[in-house]
Write an enzyme that holds these catalytic residues in place. Sequence first.
Site, PDB file in Angstrom:
ATOM      1  N   ASN A 150       0.748  -1.147  -0.066  1.00  6.95           N
ATOM      2  CA  ASN A 150       0.188   0.107   0.020  1.00  6.95           C
ATOM      3  C   ASN A 150       0.677   1.199  -0.047  1.00  6.95           C
ATOM      4  OD1 ASN A 150       0.496  -1.087   2.796  1.00  6.95           O
ATOM      5  ND2 ASN A 150      -0.429   0.796   3.656  1.00  6.95           N
ATOM      6  N   CYS A 329      -3.717   4.881   7.134  1.00  6.26           N
ATOM      7  CA  CYS A 329      -4.147   4.366   8.417  1.00  6.26           C
ATOM      8  C   CYS A 329      -3.255   4.432   9.495  1.00  6.26           C
ATOM      9  CB  CYS A 329      -4.443   2.776   8.271  1.00  6.26           C
ATOM     10  SG  CYS A 329      -5.617   2.303   7.300  1.00  6.26           S
TER      11      CYS A 329
END
Length: 388
Positions: A150, A329
């Site tokens: 990611n 996140c």
Amino acid sequence: MEAYLDNSATTPCLEEVKEIVVRTMMEDYGNPSSKHRKGMQAENYLRESREKIAKTLKVQEKEIFFTSGGTESDNWAVIGAAMAARRAGNHVITTAVEHAAILQCFAFLEEQGFRVTYLPVDHSGRVDLEALKEALCEDTILVSMMYVNNEIGTVEPVAEASAIVKQYDPRIVFHVDAIQAYGKFRILPKKQGIDLLSVSGHKIHGPKGSGFLYVSEKVRILPLILGGGQQKGMRSGTDNVPGAAGLGVAAELAYTKLEEKTAQMQKLKERLIAGLLQMEDVTIQGEAGIDPALGAPHIVSASFRNVRSEVLLHALEDKGVYISSGSACSSNKKIPVSGVLKEIHVEKALLESTVRFSFSALTTEEEIDYCLEQLAQIVPMLRRFTRH
């Protein structure tokens, strides 16, 4: 002008997704567990969504379970599979560059008495398959690996890894975090030896709070959420019909003309990298740093020497350009130093100077060019301030 280049953090809902979400919230709002017409109507939305998702993976509808998103899917896959197979062994394997939703699950398993092996990666972020072969043992019950990183966009060799695992012992469960890969690659779990697959809806223009876990019918996994017995007792709680319905539409649209969309994103990626490399002291991280044709088509990780990533992020924001200083996140930390960058041995001076650009099928060449124009002006200015 605005340039939204943070699509790996989240994507805007498509109009078709919005329409079905609103309809299932305002008109067809029944509880699927209810026995009357409204309930049956809601159940039909769930069934249709499962059909659409299963079709994209060429799996059975009964193997698709709706969740609240990628984090829950990852947690359920790792903890549920490990706990289900605990009597067979206590050794589990993952990589050193996984998302926090995976790494924290393995840390939890360690606290529960499991032995964890974290596989190293090379300087591009690809997992060491020889280390995987060496790590496997008679106590191994689970291997978990991401499909696309990611942060740096590296594509992991999941099919090759699964083949190694299954050749050693076909009973070992192989889980793939496909949150950054689904909707960008043709993923065929049956063919690629994937037992569990995690997906998040809002990464593919679906609603936030939606996701699914593919669970092969051959795999035993324990539920994490208990209660009313929804989804065959595997994931209790009132079904999120708007989320599931929107996710089904988003999944179907993501795989409509997929190759055309990924080719366009790859073109944008190479356009951005070419522009970045014309600037002074810019380094591309991950596989794309070796060759722009490598890696996922929608992620570019770039380091700007002597420019703090957070400062650059906000300077671009002032010009309407939106990027990320790492994983969304974990980027709320005061000093977002990436564990992934450390694992691929990025030099210390660049650890806090790396940002992520990420695209979707909606991203335009104009957005890329506008971003490059702003960077060309902002980066030299920020470096002058740094020197002082």
